[in-house]
Enzyme design. Structure first.
Site, PDB file in Angstrom:
ATOM      1  N   ASN A   1       2.628   2.867  -3.432  1.00 59.50           N
ATOM      2  CA  ASN A   1       1.789   3.668  -4.167  1.00 59.50           C
ATOM      3  C   ASN A   1       1.273   4.848  -3.388  1.00 59.50           C
ATOM      4  OD1 ASN A   1      -1.244   3.110  -3.477  1.00 59.50           O
ATOM      5  ND2 ASN A   1      -0.617   0.982  -3.993  1.00 59.50           N
TER       6      ASN A   1
ATOM      7  N   TRP B   1      -1.123   6.594 -16.186  1.00 67.79           N
ATOM      8  CA  TRP B   1      -1.201   5.803 -17.261  1.00 67.79           C
ATOM      9  C   TRP B   1      -1.988   6.408 -18.498  1.00 67.79           C
ATOM     10  CZ3 TRP B   1      -1.481   3.522 -12.625  1.00 67.79           C
ATOM     11  CH2 TRP B   1      -0.783   2.413 -12.188  1.00 67.79           C
TER      12      TRP B   1
ATOM     13  N   ASN C   1      -5.663 -16.285 -15.385  1.00 58.14           N
ATOM     14  CA  ASN C   1      -6.442 -17.461 -15.668  1.00 58.14           C
ATOM     15  C   ASN C   1      -7.688 -16.887 -16.291  1.00 58.14           C
ATOM     16  OD1 ASN C   1      -5.316 -20.071 -14.775  1.00 58.14           O
ATOM     17  ND2 ASN C   1      -5.508 -19.057 -12.814  1.00 58.14           N
TER      18      ASN C   1
ATOM     19  N   ASP D   1     -11.043 -15.916 -18.410  1.00 62.03           N
ATOM     20  CA  ASP D   1     -11.545 -16.098 -19.732  1.00 62.03           C
ATOM     21  C   ASP D   1     -11.596 -14.730 -20.497  1.00 62.03           C
ATOM     22  OD1 ASP D   1     -11.452 -18.756 -19.480  1.00 62.03           O
ATOM     23  OD2 ASP D   1     -13.608 -19.092 -19.532  1.00 62.03           O
TER      24      ASP D   1
ATOM     25  N   CYS E   1       3.372  -0.173 -13.622  1.00 64.19           N
ATOM     26  CA  CYS E   1       3.445  -1.171 -12.622  1.00 64.19           C
ATOM     27  C   CYS E   1       5.103  -1.783 -12.517  1.00 64.19           C
ATOM     28  CB  CYS E   1       2.761  -2.300 -13.334  1.00 64.19           C
ATOM     29  SG  CYS E   1       3.456  -2.974 -14.963  1.00 64.19           S
TER      30      CYS E   1
ATOM     31  N   TYR F   1       1.310   0.179 -23.036  1.00 61.21           N
ATOM     32  CA  TYR F   1       1.229  -1.379 -22.645  1.00 61.21           C
ATOM     33  C   TYR F   1       0.437  -1.834 -21.703  1.00 61.21           C
ATOM     34  CZ  TYR F   1       2.085  -0.920 -17.445  1.00 61.21           C
ATOM     35  OH  TYR F   1       1.909  -0.448 -15.941  1.00 61.21           O
TER      36      TYR F   1
ATOM     37  N   HIS G   1       2.024  -7.187 -17.048  1.00 59.79           N
ATOM     38  CA  HIS G   1       2.196  -6.593 -15.757  1.00 59.79           C
ATOM     39  C   HIS G   1       3.229  -7.140 -14.897  1.00 59.79           C
ATOM     40  CE1 HIS G   1       0.272  -4.854 -12.122  1.00 59.79           C
ATOM     41  NE2 HIS G   1      -0.091  -6.035 -11.956  1.00 59.79           N
TER      42      HIS G   1
ATOM     43  N   ASN H   1     -15.620 -11.430 -12.084  1.00 53.83           N
ATOM     44  CA  ASN H   1     -16.320 -12.473 -12.701  1.00 53.83           C
ATOM     45  C   ASN H   1     -15.553 -13.505 -13.568  1.00 53.83           C
ATOM     46  OD1 ASN H   1     -15.820 -11.238 -15.090  1.00 53.83           O
ATOM     47  ND2 ASN H   1     -17.848 -11.062 -15.526  1.00 53.83           N
TER      48      ASN H   1
ATOM     49  N   ALA I   1       0.785  -1.248   0.035  1.00 59.95           N
ATOM     50  CA  ALA I   1       0.061  -0.030  -0.272  1.00 59.95           C
ATOM     51  C   ALA I   1       0.897   1.322  -0.001  1.00 59.95           C
ATOM     52  CB  ALA I   1      -0.901  -0.033   1.142  1.00 59.95           C
TER      53      ALA I   1
ATOM     54  N   ASP J   1       1.674  -7.079  -4.701  1.00 65.97           N
ATOM     55  CA  ASP J   1       1.478  -6.176  -5.759  1.00 65.97           C
ATOM     56  C   ASP J   1       1.165  -4.839  -5.376  1.00 65.97           C
ATOM     57  OD1 ASP J   1       1.187  -4.735  -8.453  1.00 65.97           O
ATOM     58  OD2 ASP J   1      -0.479  -6.439  -9.263  1.00 65.97           O
TER      59      ASP J   1
END
Length: 586
Positions: free
Chosen positions: A121, A133, A290, A292, A169, A421, A227, A202, A118, A250
């Site tokens: 950033n 960005w 992962n 979709d 990032c 990017y 990333h 989701n 935390a 992250d």
């Protein structure tokens, strides 16, 4: 398991009775990865040297078709860095709200990792770095121009702890690496190519295109070309020993966790096994590798959306980190997930969906099974014949193939945009269309040329272009062909002229050849390297005519023996940040 930080040490002798103890000074207690009782104990000696003691790193960037690596100076043992890292802890929200409880948790690496993710950033807590960005970086530095963490951390302190402008990032991840290594927690940087930012949780990212093939900024989901995050090594007493080892942290402010922009630690093993109900932020990290991917055609006037196609194998490719003791790339994809397309991998995906309550819930935004099952009549791809360089015209080939045994009429709308990017579109640089009839089972190639003059002014420092062809097939479903292109920067050559010895001057020559036909101005060369020179050397260079070569000499005076890394960053009005590094054996 004592709290890390600064301690006062004093001595009292029994003979002195009740007089006050004599102060002996202060010392700083750190985590100790060499000690088997420590939460951060790392059994391999070479690993400890790389992930705690090494001040140089390589960051992987680009895209899945073309990966490039550039050097970074972590500088965790440079002047004042330890003090700044301890200040970060004292300036955190947790410490401001409840100093005693915060201090009592400072022996716990998972607590500190989360707090520091935390603090790196600036969101919520006036932390170290402000993210940007937008593609426009007035009032600060273009994130691609940094070459090390020391300047950023020292700048934060010098300004009275005002956030440093700007980070993206890899800069957040590099600074977090510096801070955690400085405190004794083994840490490395990891790059995920085709990384999903699943904003609505989701496990699906939706991308929208209009009828002309333009990538629309619609919805909060996105797929980044790459990333960068961190992995830190420690045990997870809260989850059980099978979840110890590498933990994902992250510091890039993407989504809030517990009300503030922080992420992790998520056990890498938990991510691989789909245990998304385990602390901390496993669903977000699981989606990054992962999710979709669904590609939609969106009609802005009517609000109607039609599925073009979906892909379950797009996200989370070529997950990369620097090798131990070598300047090579190591692929760690198999540590994050089972083989793409295997039944095990699909089972884990279903398990994660179930744990998140997505299996039983009706999702009105999801495509129907019929939409997903529909098969296209043609296939397409963009071929890139060779490496593409900034300053040259871009040559591509659009290949279209008829998969059916009857002729097909295709109308292809093509566009090319410069992007960040994160694949955020910046400016359109080219558009065209072709109408063609493909004979049964026929494959046709269409050469495309985009002149340098078309893209030169629109390119960002990321050197990235997205090319898209939306193919309208008569009587069939639309086919989306796209490719993300990373252009190579021109090369810089670094030569050390003579033997590098401690306390002896040695000459270094840096050569740059201007690859374009026009003059480049505002040329600046930045050089840094721990134990090779103090601070950052900045050299202003004269303008360089088209196709001319420039050679710059400067002196180094190494202060320590061993392998050291010299980092060079060249920028001018036509090329944002051209980076190179050289290993110097002192």
């Amino acid at each position: 398991d004592a709290a890390i930080g600064r301690y006062r040490l004093s001595v009292q002798s029994p003979a002195s009775g009740s007089s006050s103890p004599a102060s002996l000074g202060t010392f700083v207690l750190l985590f100790n990865p060499w000690s088997s009782g420590d939460d951060v104990f790392m059994p391999g000696k070479a690993e400890c040297e790389e992930y705690v003691l090494e001040e140089f790193g390589i960051i992987f960037a680009g895209n899945k078709n073309r990966i490039n690596g550039f050097g970074w100076n972590f500088g965790q043992f440079q002047e004042d860095i330890l003090n700044i890292c301890l200040s970060m802890l004292d300036r955190s929200l947790n410490h401001r709200q409840d100093p005693a409880t915060d201090a009592s948790h400072r022996g716990d690496p998972k607590y500190l990792g989360r707090v520091l993710s935390a603090m790196v950033n600036a969101n919520d807590d006036q932390g170290v770095l402000l993210g940007n960005w937008s593609g426009k970086y007035e009032g600060g530095k273009d994130p691609s121009s940094w070459t090390g963490s020391v300047e950023i951390l020292q700048g934060w302190k010098k300004s009275g702890f005002r956030p440093v402008r700007y980070g993206q990032c890899w800069v957040f991840a590099a600074v977090l690496t510096t801070v955690l290594r400085c405190l004794g927690i083994p840490t490395r940087m990891v790059t995920n190519f085709s990384s999903a930012h699943d904003a609505d949780g989701n496990l699906r990212v939706d991308e929208f295109y209009d009828a002309e093939g333009n990538h629309l900024e619609r919805g909060a989901d996105s797929v980044w070309n790459f990333h960068v995050w961190n992995e830190s090594w420690f045990s997870r007493s809260d989850l059980g020993p099978s979840y110890s080892g590498w933990q994902v942290l992250d510091a890039t402010p993407q989504e809030e966790s517990g009300g503030i922009y922080q992420c992790g630690p998520a056990s890498r093993i938990a991510v691989k096994e789909g245990e998304v109900d385990l602390d901390y932020d496993c669903p977000f990290v699981f989606a990054e590798v992962n999710a979709d991917c669904m590609y939609w055609n969106y009609e802005p006037t009517t609000g109607k959306k039609t599925l073009i196609f979906s892909r379950a194998t797009e996200i989370g490719q070529l997950i990369s980190t620097k090798a131990v003791g070598r300047d090579d790339r190591v692929d760690v994809t198999k540590d994050y997930k089972y083989e793409e397309g295997s039944t095990k991998e699909r089972d884990i995906f279903k398990k994660a969906r179930k744990k998140l309550g997505l299996e039983d819930k009706f999702d009105p935004t999801a495509p129907t099974p019929e939409e997903v099952e529909r098969k296209p009549d043609i296939s397409g791809k963009f071929k890139v014949p060779g490496p593409l360089q900034v300053g040259q015209d871009l040559s591509l080939i659009l290949v279209l193939a008829n998969l059916q045994s009857e002729p097909k009429t295709v109308d292809a709308k093509m566009t090319a945009w410069s992007t960040l990017y994160t694949r955020k579109p910046v400016a359109e640089i080219w558009k065209d269309s072709i109408a063609v009839t493909l004979s049964p089972k026929e494959e046709k190639q269409f050469p495309i040329k985009i002149p340098y003059s078309d893209y030169q002014k629109q390119l960002t420092a990321d050197n990235m272009i997205q090319v898209t062809a939306l193919c309208h097939v008569k009587g069939g479903i639309q086919v989306l062909v796209q490719r993300d292109i990373t252009l190579d920067s021109p090369a810089i050559d670094i030569q050390v002229l003579g033997e590098a010895k401690v306390n002896k001057e040695v000459d270094v020559e840096v050569t740059f050849a201007n690859p374009i036909a026009v003059e480049v101005m505002d040329c600046v060369l930045q050089v840094q390297g721990n134990d090779l020179l103090r601070g950052i050397l900045e050299i202003d260079l004269p303008p360089l005519k088209g196709s001319e070569k420039s050679s710059t000499k400067f002196k180094l005076t190494p202060s320590e023996t061993g392998p050291k890394h010299l980092l060079v960053n060249f920028s001018c009005d036509k090329f944002a940040s051209i980076k190179a590094f050289k290993m110097v054996n002192v």
